[in-house]
Scaffold this motif. Structure first.
Motif: not given
Length: 134
Positions: A76, A81-84, A99, A110-113, A128, A130
């Motif tokens: 990890y 980037n994670l997109r959820t 998480r 960075t992430s977007t949910t 999710v 990644a």
């Protein structure tokens, strides 16, 4: 000739219909970009683990992502980037708690949910994606 490969690492459930690969591996000189397909909380039997249990599904998803990363010597800490995708955004804190366990002590990626009306498996509450660089 493409400069990437598509793969399904051993031990990680892949699409039952061969509709997608779990990871795209893209060489970038001395580094490698890993683009993971969206993971849902399914077991080896392609049945959802933890029906209607956001924490159980979140944990399974994060474990599967960890398994794909490990197949390439990543963890990890390599995720950028994670997109959820959640079917119920009001349950984001349940996902967030799980998480946080997997990202404990790390600079968060960075992430977007986003909330979606449904996912490709009817009992899936979360998916999710990644991206990592190793």
């Amino acid at each position: 000739m493409s400069n990437f490969t598509l793969d399904n690492p051993a031990g990680v459930p892949s699409s039952p219909h061969k509709a997608f690969s779990n990871v795209a591996v893209v060489p970038l000189g001395e580094r490698t970009l890993l683009m993971l397909a969206g993971q849902v909380a399914w077991g080896d039997d392609h049945q959802i683990v933890g029906v209607d249990d956001m924490r159980a599904q979140s944990r399974r998803v994060m474990e599967l992502i960890g398994q794909v990363l490990a197949a390439y010597g990543a963890t990890y800490k390599d995720v950028i980037n994670l997109r959820t995708f959640l079917t119920d955004i009001s349950r984001i804190s349940e996902y967030g708690d799980v998480r946080a366990e997997f990202l404990d002590g790390l600079t968060p990626p960075t992430s977007t949910t986003v909330e979606v009306s449904s996912l490709f498996l009817p009992d899936a509450l979360i998916e999710v994606e990644a991206t990592a660089i190793i």
